[in-house]
Design a protein around this motif. Structure first.
Motif, mmCIF file in Angstrom:
data_model
loop_
_atom_site.group_PDB
_atom_site.id
_atom_site.type_symbol
_atom_site.label_atom_id
_atom_site.label_comp_id
_atom_site.label_asym_id
_atom_site.label_seq_id
_atom_site.Cartn_x
_atom_site.Cartn_y
_atom_site.Cartn_z
ATOM 1 N N PHE A 1 -0.137 10.037 -0.674
ATOM 2 C CA PHE A 1 0.785 9.723 -1.780
ATOM 3 C C PHE A 1 0.044 8.809 -2.752
ATOM 4 C CE2 PHE A 1 3.355 11.086 1.645
ATOM 5 C CZ PHE A 1 4.478 11.658 1.089
ATOM 6 N N ARG A 2 0.509 8.763 -3.990
ATOM 7 C CA ARG A 2 -0.206 7.926 -4.949
ATOM 8 C C ARG A 2 0.711 7.489 -6.089
ATOM 9 N NH1 ARG A 2 -3.285 12.128 -8.939
ATOM 10 N NH2 ARG A 2 -1.602 13.650 -8.971
ATOM 11 N N ASP A 3 0.309 6.386 -6.729
ATOM 12 C CA ASP A 3 0.960 5.926 -7.949
ATOM 13 C C ASP A 3 0.289 6.589 -9.139
ATOM 14 O OD1 ASP A 3 2.614 4.067 -6.586
ATOM 15 O OD2 ASP A 3 0.949 2.641 -6.491
ATOM 16 N N PHE A 4 1.068 6.785 -10.198
ATOM 17 C CA PHE A 4 0.504 7.275 -11.457
ATOM 18 C C PHE A 4 0.361 6.108 -12.416
ATOM 19 C CE2 PHE A 4 0.512 11.945 -11.663
ATOM 20 C CZ PHE A 4 0.919 12.192 -10.355
ATOM 21 N N SER A 5 -0.854 5.889 -12.901
ATOM 22 C CA SER A 5 -1.097 4.876 -13.926
ATOM 23 C C SER A 5 -0.459 5.337 -15.227
ATOM 24 C CB SER A 5 -2.593 4.722 -14.136
ATOM 25 O OG SER A 5 -3.085 5.921 -14.725
ATOM 26 N N ILE B 1 4.980 4.532 -15.573
ATOM 27 C CA ILE B 1 4.271 4.737 -14.311
ATOM 28 C C ILE B 1 5.132 5.617 -13.416
ATOM 29 C CG2 ILE B 1 3.145 2.458 -14.394
ATOM 30 C CD1 ILE B 1 5.010 1.847 -11.858
ATOM 31 N N GLU B 2 4.514 6.184 -12.384
ATOM 32 C CA GLU B 2 5.266 6.929 -11.377
ATOM 33 C C GLU B 2 4.836 6.392 -10.019
ATOM 34 O OE1 GLU B 2 7.433 9.360 -12.023
ATOM 35 O OE2 GLU B 2 6.988 9.599 -14.161
ATOM 36 N N THR B 3 5.793 6.204 -9.132
ATOM 37 C CA THR B 3 5.475 5.832 -7.753
ATOM 38 C C THR B 3 6.066 6.901 -6.831
ATOM 39 O OG1 THR B 3 7.495 4.533 -7.486
ATOM 40 C CG2 THR B 3 5.559 3.365 -8.331
ATOM 41 N N PRO B 4 5.576 7.010 -5.591
ATOM 42 C CA PRO B 4 6.080 8.063 -4.699
ATOM 43 C C PRO B 4 7.541 7.850 -4.298
ATOM 44 C CG PRO B 4 4.000 7.150 -3.881
ATOM 45 C CD PRO B 4 4.480 6.236 -4.967
ATOM 46 N N LYS C 1 0.826 -1.219 0.000
ATOM 47 C CA LYS C 1 0.000 0.000 0.000
ATOM 48 C C LYS C 1 0.852 1.258 0.000
ATOM 49 C CE LYS C 1 -0.654 -0.060 4.976
ATOM 50 N NZ LYS C 1 -1.474 -0.277 6.129
ATOM 51 N N THR C 2 0.321 2.272 -0.666
ATOM 52 C CA THR C 2 0.980 3.577 -0.670
ATOM 53 C C THR C 2 0.611 4.314 0.612
ATOM 54 O OG1 THR C 2 -0.927 4.305 -1.954
ATOM 55 C CG2 THR C 2 1.104 3.956 -3.162
ATOM 56 N N LEU C 3 1.456 5.259 0.981
ATOM 57 C CA LEU C 3 1.204 6.095 2.156
ATOM 58 C C LEU C 3 0.029 7.039 1.887
ATOM 59 C CD1 LEU C 3 4.884 6.993 2.960
ATOM 60 C CD2 LEU C 3 3.301 6.027 4.620
ATOM 61 N N LYS C 4 -0.678 7.400 2.959
ATOM 62 C CA LYS C 4 -1.775 8.365 2.864
ATOM 63 C C LYS C 4 -1.263 9.691 2.290
ATOM 64 C CE LYS C 4 -5.257 10.510 5.782
ATOM 65 N NZ LYS C 4 -5.537 11.003 7.124
ATOM 66 N N ARG D 1 0.321 14.956 -0.677
ATOM 67 C CA ARG D 1 1.497 15.286 0.141
ATOM 68 C C ARG D 1 2.762 15.292 -0.713
ATOM 69 N NH1 ARG D 1 -0.382 11.886 5.568
ATOM 70 N NH2 ARG D 1 -1.736 13.565 6.320
ATOM 71 N N GLU D 2 2.729 14.605 -1.823
ATOM 72 C CA GLU D 2 3.790 14.695 -2.837
ATOM 73 C C GLU D 2 3.139 15.284 -4.071
ATOM 74 O OE1 GLU D 2 7.175 11.720 -4.394
ATOM 75 O OE2 GLU D 2 5.182 10.984 -4.840
ATOM 76 N N ARG E 1 5.879 -3.444 -5.261
ATOM 77 C CA ARG E 1 4.729 -3.061 -4.424
ATOM 78 C C ARG E 1 3.564 -2.618 -5.310
ATOM 79 N NH1 ARG E 1 2.241 1.209 -4.651
ATOM 80 N NH2 ARG E 1 4.074 2.547 -4.504
ATOM 81 N N PHE E 2 3.862 -1.821 -6.336
ATOM 82 C CA PHE E 2 2.844 -1.349 -7.282
ATOM 83 C C PHE E 2 2.160 -2.517 -7.988
ATOM 84 C CE2 PHE E 2 1.801 -0.368 -11.715
ATOM 85 C CZ PHE E 2 1.011 0.765 -11.614
ATOM 86 N N GLU F 1 -0.132 -4.313 -5.657
ATOM 87 C CA GLU F 1 -1.302 -3.503 -5.297
ATOM 88 C C GLU F 1 -2.284 -3.403 -6.470
ATOM 89 O OE1 GLU F 1 -0.015 0.075 -3.353
ATOM 90 O OE2 GLU F 1 -2.061 0.784 -2.968
ATOM 91 N N GLU G 1 7.854 5.742 0.930
ATOM 92 C CA GLU G 1 7.092 4.503 1.089
ATOM 93 C C GLU G 1 7.114 4.105 2.570
ATOM 94 O OE1 GLU G 1 5.668 2.411 -1.259
ATOM 95 O OE2 GLU G 1 6.503 3.097 -3.180
ATOM 96 N N TYR G 2 6.206 3.203 2.972
ATOM 97 C CA TYR G 2 6.314 2.610 4.300
ATOM 98 C C TYR G 2 7.693 1.964 4.438
ATOM 99 C CZ TYR G 2 1.400 3.134 5.603
ATOM 100 O OH TYR G 2 0.178 3.652 5.953
#
Lengths: 444, 444
Positions: A15-19, B45-48, A10-13, A124-125, B91-92, B95, B51-52
């Motif tokens: 924060f998000r992934d881009f499709s 894709i982009e990820t933050p 899971k991503t942090l609150k 947040r990002e 992780r992506f 998820e 991360e946790y």
């Protein structure tokens, strides 16, 4: 792997992934901003995401300080993630002032970090695209920054927008003229209250102002009257401001400059945007010292600002003996993307490119030869990663929105041929000679 | 600002600013990699960056764990900055596995963070460009990733390079065959020792292996012999490997697959690169489970690897019940840039674009009209931000490498004309009609 060793994905609150589709759209926007800036004489720089904590703290105001991600690094240094691109840029200018040709015009696009409450379109990002000019305090620099932002937004925004122009020095002068017993801290509280006018309305703002020490009902009323008064074009009434501040020479100079700036900006050819003076605009960050601006989408008035900026003549002097004036503007790329999502449904991607399906193990190397030939000719091309069932490979190519499927099997390999199907029309051709392939596929 | 309030302007150790020329070069490289990947069917894709902590820790091995920037965020969550793009990608995938069409090919370019000792070309913030394929365990996927990296490097690297191909499973099998009494931890120590062969030589590696519990002089000697043996092409000797592992069926299957992979790769048209098998290559990160590779510049053998990757079939299962195999490759963009700096001196930027000099205050708005007209026509154009001394404005235009200077003053304003000077030839033309300006400047 045993279940107990498994880590939740899971991503942090906040924060998000881009499709892929969102990442493609963001890249199109940021590339456009970047090229437009380069074409306009801005130069790109990059600064780190991590800075010394003392570089970040105390420049953006108390609220900004609370939201900074701070921690101690492996060497025991107190560090933080940047909360905007302006403060690190000021640090950069101070550190490199010996080698920079002034005025220096910079463009930078990158992520910043704020531990604030996530809301719709607010993460947040978040990615911002910034243009700045340092080393000159002229109305031409103000015009140049606002023009750059306005022309960019004209490209991306599908419907009309409004840029509101304010002025921090004039607003302070008006507060002092109307509420002479308010001190420095109180002035900031009044600024914050005025900044809420659009959201909460006159009456609530009046209440908030009267909570500040040293204010009077009469003074607050007259302040509200002057910052909300409109002239015939619907802009703030500069004549009323001029008469209110008639005894303050410095303020009168600023009014003349603002007047000239607006006059040049009104000549600017932007088809979707309006530029309007609104002296109640204060902006959140503590470092502005002159003209400020915010941009709103007319169709999404409650979405908040998608672009903003202003003059910050004191910011570099936090890091340097020399006074280096600056002005900057910022497009909130992720906010803009979220707004575009609200305004228009994402459309189905167009078909394009060629997928190479491979029927047998023996034909695999032949398939790679074909896909590399297509790529080498500048065409979009991909290849099946497991030879075998063609039906499955066709399904995959369709899901990935390819336009055509080239098939190779033992027969094609033996005869140096290929078969091809157009996924839109369904038309299929078999055993075409390989030597003509690239020529037949290039757009004529 | 009082001196005691001033904050020192400095970047953190291991972090750095990018000057405009470096930022331009990096953008050119990353854009090329990005477009080449899209053209080859990869999706962005982009990820933050954050991360946790549990997502990051325990996947890259003990050394990687020690270097992660970890801290507690505003909500008391244990978080960290990503140390690569592969672990967040896994992780992506876990998820989003319900919505991804497999095999999924991704490209991602971004910064990662490691609190390691800074060295030449090695920073604590560094940009990598990654391509990955998940959802299929086939030699075609291995070929596709390695091909993508090799074709990219062929574009950027000015001199010859070598891609060394290894195999983590075969290397483990060889260790077990030669040193049967070494346990799991010991095997990793032997792998790390072998990885140093190129740097420290056979004798030192032999010493390091003999420090591991359960090793014998004879076993270590025979291991070194098989991993360093060369066939006639100068590659590792796969026949010797095959005979050493003759009794292990699984290993023999891997050898056949590797053999076929190399055969397809050898057909690849790369002009500057050689692809060579080298079974001593182990790679630092703990998550590889099959083929691995590293790339070195022939002219800078001690610079370290500029690109690497490998198969990681177990990584996604850290986050998911489902086993999802993957392979990825990474170009170290910042390391590559540093290497290019070593290989070739940075050259003087070429002249280009038009600078609008403004002689008087009255001509300022006219100057803005001209610069916007030039920009609107797709030309690079900039404008003086303070009207006044023309000599100073010409000097600035020259420093910024503009090709031409357009001058406007009161006379030009009155007659709708402009004057122009070519900074290379020195040729000057005065009072040309404005209506013809854009047409006369566009390349014919």
């Amino acid at each position: 792997m045993a279940k107990k060793d498994r880590v939740p994905a899971k991503t942090l609150k906040g924060f998000r992934d881009f499709s892929p589709s969102l990442a493609l759209r963001r890249k199109a926007i940021t590339d456009h901003i970047w090229h437009h800036a380069i074409q306009s004489g801005f130069e790109p720089i990059e600064t780190p995401v991590l800075e010394y904590a003392e570089t970040l703290l105390g420049s953006g105001g108390e609220e900004a300080d609370k939201e900074v991600y701070l921690f101690e690094d492996h060497g025991g240094r107190r560090v933080g993630l940047r909360f905007d691109l302006t403060v690190p840029f000021s640090r950069f200018v101070a550190e490199n002032q010996g080698t920079l040709t002034m005025p220096f015009k910079r463009v930078q696009i990158g992520n910043s970090y704020r531990g604030e409450k996530p809301q719709k379109g607010r993460y947040r990002e978040f990615c911002q695209a910034d243009v700045d000019i340092v080393g000159v305090d002229s109305l031409a620099a103000d015009v140049e920054i606002i023009t750059n932002i306005a022309v960019n937004l004209d490209q991306f925004v599908p419907s009309s927008f409004t840029m509101l122009i304010g002025h921090r020095v004039l607003l302070s002068a008006l507060i002092k003229a109307s509420l002479p017993n308010v001190d420095g801290d109180g002035e900031i509280k009044v600024l914050i209250a005025l900044d809420k006018l659009a959201k909460v309305g006159d009456e609530k703002v009046l209440e908030l102002i009267l909570e500040v020490q040293g204010t009077t009902e009469e003074g607050a009323q007259s302040l509200l009257k002057v910052v909300t008064a409109k002239d015939v074009q619907g802009d703030s009434d500069l004549n009323l401001v001029r008469s209110t501040l008639a005894s303050q020479e410095e303020a009168l100079g600023e009014i003349d400059r603002l007047d000239q700036t607006l006059s040049i900006l009104r000549d600017l050819k932007i088809s979707k945007g309006k530029i309007r003076l609104d002296l109640s605009i204060a902006r959140g960050l503590g470092y502005y010292t002159g003209i400020v601006f915010e941009t709103f989408l007319d169709d999404l008035p409650n979405f908040g600002s998608i672009s903003s900026g202003g003059r910050y003549n004191g910011l570099v002097s936090r890091f340097s003996k020399q006074e280096i004036p600056g002005i900057g503007g910022s497009i909130g790329v992720d906010r803009l993307l979220a707004a575009l999502d609200e305004l228009e449904k994402a459309s189905e991607p167009e078909r394009g490119g060629i997928f190479v399906a491979v029927a047998t193990e023996d034909a695999r190397a032949y398939g790679f030869r074909i896909v590399q030939e297509l790529r080498g000719a500048g065409l979009k091309a991909d290849i099946a990663l497991k030879p075998g069932k063609l039906a499955q490979q066709f399904k995959y190519a369709d899901k990935k929105h390819f336009a055509k499927v080239v098939t190779v099997g033992d027969e094609e390999l033996a005869q140096e041929t290929y078969s091809i199907k157009d996924l839109d029309s369904g038309v299929e051709e078999k055993q075409l000679p390989l030597v003509d392939m690239v020529a037949s596929m290039k757009p004529h």
